[in-house]
Scaffold this active site. Structure first.
Site, PDB file in Angstrom:
ATOM      1  N   HIS A 446       6.561   6.050   5.600  1.00 16.26           N
ATOM      2  CA  HIS A 446       5.394   6.880   5.364  1.00 16.26           C
ATOM      3  C   HIS A 446       4.537   6.856   6.628  1.00 16.26           C
ATOM      4  O   HIS A 446       4.441   5.836   7.317  1.00 16.26           O
ATOM      5  CB  HIS A 446       4.608   6.376   4.161  1.00 16.26           C
ATOM      6  CG  HIS A 446       5.219   6.765   2.851  1.00 16.26           C
ATOM      7  ND1 HIS A 446       4.505   7.368   1.846  1.00 16.26           N
ATOM      8  CD2 HIS A 446       6.496   6.658   2.398  1.00 16.26           C
ATOM      9  CE1 HIS A 446       5.301   7.603   0.818  1.00 16.26           C
ATOM     10  NE2 HIS A 446       6.524   7.184   1.130  1.00 16.26           N
ATOM     11  N   GLU A 448       1.331   6.742   7.524  1.00 15.40           N
ATOM     12  CA  GLU A 448       0.284   5.756   7.786  1.00 15.40           C
ATOM     13  C   GLU A 448       0.847   4.358   7.997  1.00 15.40           C
ATOM     14  O   GLU A 448       0.269   3.551   8.739  1.00 15.40           O
ATOM     15  CB  GLU A 448      -0.751   5.765   6.659  1.00 15.40           C
ATOM     16  CG  GLU A 448      -0.168   5.701   5.248  1.00 15.40           C
ATOM     17  CD  GLU A 448       0.053   7.076   4.644  1.00 15.40           C
ATOM     18  OE1 GLU A 448       0.862   7.829   5.215  1.00 15.40           O
ATOM     19  OE2 GLU A 448      -0.574   7.376   3.609  1.00 15.40           O
ATOM     20  N   CYS A 503      -0.711   7.927  -0.650  1.00 15.33           N
ATOM     21  CA  CYS A 503      -0.022   7.964  -1.940  1.00 15.33           C
ATOM     22  C   CYS A 503      -0.426   6.775  -2.795  1.00 15.33           C
ATOM     23  O   CYS A 503      -0.811   5.721  -2.303  1.00 15.33           O
ATOM     24  CB  CYS A 503       1.490   8.003  -1.742  1.00 15.33           C
ATOM     25  SG  CYS A 503       2.191   6.478  -1.060  1.00 15.33           S
ATOM     26  N   CYS A 565       1.094   3.398  -0.400  1.00 16.27           N
ATOM     27  CA  CYS A 565       0.224   3.344   0.780  1.00 16.27           C
ATOM     28  C   CYS A 565      -1.199   2.948   0.396  1.00 16.27           C
ATOM     29  O   CYS A 565      -1.879   2.256   1.154  1.00 16.27           O
ATOM     30  CB  CYS A 565       0.229   4.692   1.494  1.00 16.27           C
ATOM     31  SG  CYS A 565       1.824   5.122   2.226  1.00 16.27           S
TER      32      CYS A 565
END
Length: 756
Positions: A446, A448, A503, A565
């Site tokens: 992901h 980030e 997320c 996240c």
């Protein structure tokens, strides 16, 4: 018999009893004027109107009594009570632009008519129905809640002797008793108070490219003048002067003044407008469209549009040139990009802040946003987006992305010396069949999460500068006062940008709520730890039972679980961004701000990244703490992209010549391993572990990568406190990867390299 419920009548009170869940009203007497079928004052000579005789079986439900008292639309109430209602237009008077309708209402077989009047048939029907309800249920004008219909939708009643009956309304022109002067354009107010006023242009001066209009309006035989750089502005000034002559404005009333849009005695041949002639801070009372406001204040603004066909998210870029400055905004449409650029321009030029922010209400920018934070968020977002466009120029295949993240480092309170450390994309995790035992594959891709791994690599590089006496001064780190470990130099801060909400808990509720206030904060779903779906998108809540992932289970087909996240950012706000290995040498490093490009709801974001453990996080060993970063949102909003997520992630970090593309199913690049994978991080740690001063006296266990991480006692203790805080809050248990992943040995730097 149930308990009594009475509705008072003018002369006698009706008897009522509960029958089958309904209330039966037995009217014994009522009074009505029979003269011309109108409602009027009751006198002894008037024939009484027998309501019980006309409506012997009138029944209303208990809830309808409350509806009548609470001011429900009178037409709706009558339609529920009576099956047959007949409205007829009795007369229409007044001019065509301001007619007055008089309607009559007949209820069932009752020969008596109820009258109502108004400037439209709809209002007249409401007025007639209101009069009928007042008589039938004997609701006085002072006591009922139909004041809105009486004052705004009903004609004025004359010749009234009491509050229970009314004369037939006169078909004369309706008078407007009150005008809302708050947040109104002066031209609109004047048109409401003086219908048909005309504006005349006296003259036009100035050059053709920048004219000045002189306009007057005549009201009650008096002329009032206004000057402006457009006819619209001049008319508004003239109307404002006219209103001042005969309207006493309330103290809290505000009229949108065009005076700020008029620049007088300005040399338009000059390249720069002097500060004294610049518009001062302007806050549009009704949150006027920023593009419209900018055009009024700066009519010479030049718009330039750029269309990037390959960039689906920010397809349009608008640049606004005003004087010697330029302001840019991006968006999925030309309109959105213009609006974003105009907001940035206004914030810098006239200290513009949307009125929704000033009023403390939730807006698309967040309720705590100030002008300075708006500019900061836009600057950080623009830097990350521009850097991504720069590094991916010409690579249309890998420009596709759904989530973009980046970390910006600042050395002062401004963005003048800000620096983009990394930009990343990605939305998936590695397939369970490709996890490895030597740290060569990335687990979580992901955007980030990859950005944070790039930051860790950068911090190792900055520590390595300290080992070289000639380069020590260039590092962002300095030796602590006690000569034990290192800290960031004063002013150095890190800001994380994500183009959408992370997320998990921060995103799952955001798209479905218009308000920034969580209306169901105590629901069990709020704040729950969530895991990502293997090789897919989205998150699912952790079940109540403890989940312990094993290497054998994953290889045999069990789903590989990775924390969301939102959960990981919450962990960073307690344990820091630096991770375990760097904690041997440096103090915890926390985010200064979190900037989002879309799907930001402050209540959900705050809860997800720190708020959900505020009350249960106890006993943190110093210097660890619960960090609460600024939550900002860029004005260049990114909307939802209905497309399939790409099966690759892009990583660019500072000093990289070219970005690397990582395939999300394997967690590796097409040429080997990622620069930010565990193995390369381990190599950097191995190179520095015996050259730097450590924070404490704990001996570093170098048997394996995992042992080195676990030998940081304060870091491990902090992690345990955090996990217990989640459990105390009943949010679930943190799910870790199989321990076998971190049991690989360190390699000498000369031996390091891609290991397959």
């Amino acid at each position: 018999m149930g308990s009594e419920s009475e509705i008072p009548m003018s002369s006698q009170k009706p008897r009522s009893c509960a029958e089958n869940g309904e209330i039966k009203i037995d009217y014994t007497a009522a009074q009505m004027d029979s003269d011309e079928g109108s409602l009027g004052p009751t006198t002894g000579s008037k024939r009484p109107f027998d309501v019980a005789g006309v409506f012997p079986n009138l029944k209303i439900k208990p809830g309808q009594i409350n509806q009548i008292a609470s001011g429900k639309n009178p037409v709706s109430i009558l339609n529920e009570l009576f099956a047959t209602l007949t409205y007829e237009v009795e007369s229409v008077s007044g001019p065509a632009h301001d007619p007055m309708f008089v309607l009559s209402l007949k209820v069932k077989s009752c020969e008596q008519k109820f009258f109502g009047s108004g400037p439209s048939k709809k209002i007249a029907r409401n007025s007639a129905a209101l009069n009928a309800l007042r008589l039938i249920f004997n609701i006085s004008q002072k006591e009922d809640s139909f004041a809105s219909f009486q004052s705004d939708d009903s004609p004025q009643k004359e010749g009234r002797e009491d509050d229970k009956t009314f004369d037939k309304p006169s078909p004369s022109k309706r008078k407007r008793l009150d005008i809302n002067l708050t947040d109104k354009n002066p031209v609109s107010i004047l048109n409401e108070l003086r219908v048909g006023v005309k504006y005349e242009v006296v003259d036009v001066t100035g050059p053709p490219h920048n004219p000045v209009f002189n306009v007057y309006v005549e009201v009650d035989g008096q002329k009032y003048y206004g000057i402006g750089m457009s006819k619209k502005t001049a008319r508004a000034k003239a109307a404002e002067e006219a209103l001042k002559s005969f309207v006493q404005f309330p103290i809290n009333g505000t009229i949108f003044s065009m005076s700020n849009a008029t620049v007088k005695n300005t040399d338009f041949t000059s390249d720069k407008i002097s500060d004294e002639n610049k518009p001062t801070a302007v806050i549009p009372p009704r949150d006027k469209n920023p593009v419209m406001l900018l055009n009024e204040l700066y009519p010479n603004a030049v718009y330039t549009f750029t269309h990037h066909e390959t960039d689906i998210v920010n397809r349009f870029k608008t640049t606004i040139a005003i004087e010697n400055d330029s302001f840019s905004g991006t968006g999925s449409s030309k309109r959105n990009s213009k609006c974003a650029a105009a907001k940035i321009a206004l914030a810098k030029l006239i200290k513009y802040v949307p009125s929704s922010i000033l009023n403390g209400t939730q807006s698309d920018l967040g309720s705590n946003m100030t002008r300075e934070s708006m500019l900061k968020a836009d600057g950080i977002g623009k830097m990350v987006n521009d850097k991504f466009s720069e590094v991916m120029e010409g690579d249309t295949q890998h420009q596709r992305r759904k989530v973009l993240a980046g970390i910006v480092m600042t050395r002062s309170d401004t963005l003048d010396d800000a620096e983009v450390l990394c930009v990343t994309t990605g939305t998936k995790c590695v397939s369970g069949g490709h996890i490895c035992l030597n740290g060569t594959s990335l687990n979580d891709m992901h955007a980030e999460i990859l950005a944070r791994r790039c930051l860790i690599s950068y911090l190792f590089d900055q520590l390595e500068l300290i080992t070289d006496p000639e380069l020590t001064s260039t590092s962002i780190f300095t030796l602590k006062e006690n000569n034990r470990g290192y800290r960031l130099k004063d002013g150095v801060e890190f800001h994380l940008y994500i183009n959408t909400a992370p997320c998990g808990d921060a995103r799952i509720f955001s798209p479905h709520e218009d308000s920034g206030i969580d209306r169901h904060p105590n629901r069990i779903s709020r704040g729950q730890l969530r895991t990502k779906i293997e090789s897919g998108e989205g998150t699912i809540p952790i079940k109540g039972t403890f989940v312990f992932q094993t290497w054998d289970g994953i290889i045999q087909g069990e789903r590989l679980l990775t924390m969301s996240c939102s959960d990981k950012i919450c962990k960073w706000n307690v344990m820091g961004l630096q991770g375990a290995l760097l904690s041997h040498f440096i103090e915890p490093i926390y985010l200064k701000s979190l900037v989002l490009g879309g799907l930001m709801k402050e209540s959900h974001l705050y809860r997800a990244i720190c708020g959900r453990i505020e009350n249960t996080l106890q006993g943190l060993p110093p210097p660890f703490l619960l960090n609460r970063p600024e939550m900002l949102k860029s004005t260049s909003l990114e909307g939802r992209q209905a497309q399939k997520a790409p099966s690759f992630a892009v990583i660019w970090a500072k000093d990289m010549e070219n970005p690397e593309v990582v395939f999300t199913d394997t967690g590796k690049t097409n040429t080997g391993i990622s620069a930010v994978c565990k193995q390369n991080i381990a190599v950097k740690f191995f190179r520095l572990h015996n050259k730097l001063s450590t924070i404490d006296d704990d001996e570093i266990n170098m048997r394996s990568y995992g042992d080195a991480k676990e030998s940081v006692k304060t870091y491990v203790a902090t992690r345990q406190v955090l996990y217990e805080a989640f459990q105390k809050a009943q949010l679930g248990r943190w799910v870790a990867k199989p321990i076998e992943q971190d049991l690989f040995e360190f390699f000498e730097p000369a031996q390091s390299g891609p290991i397959e």
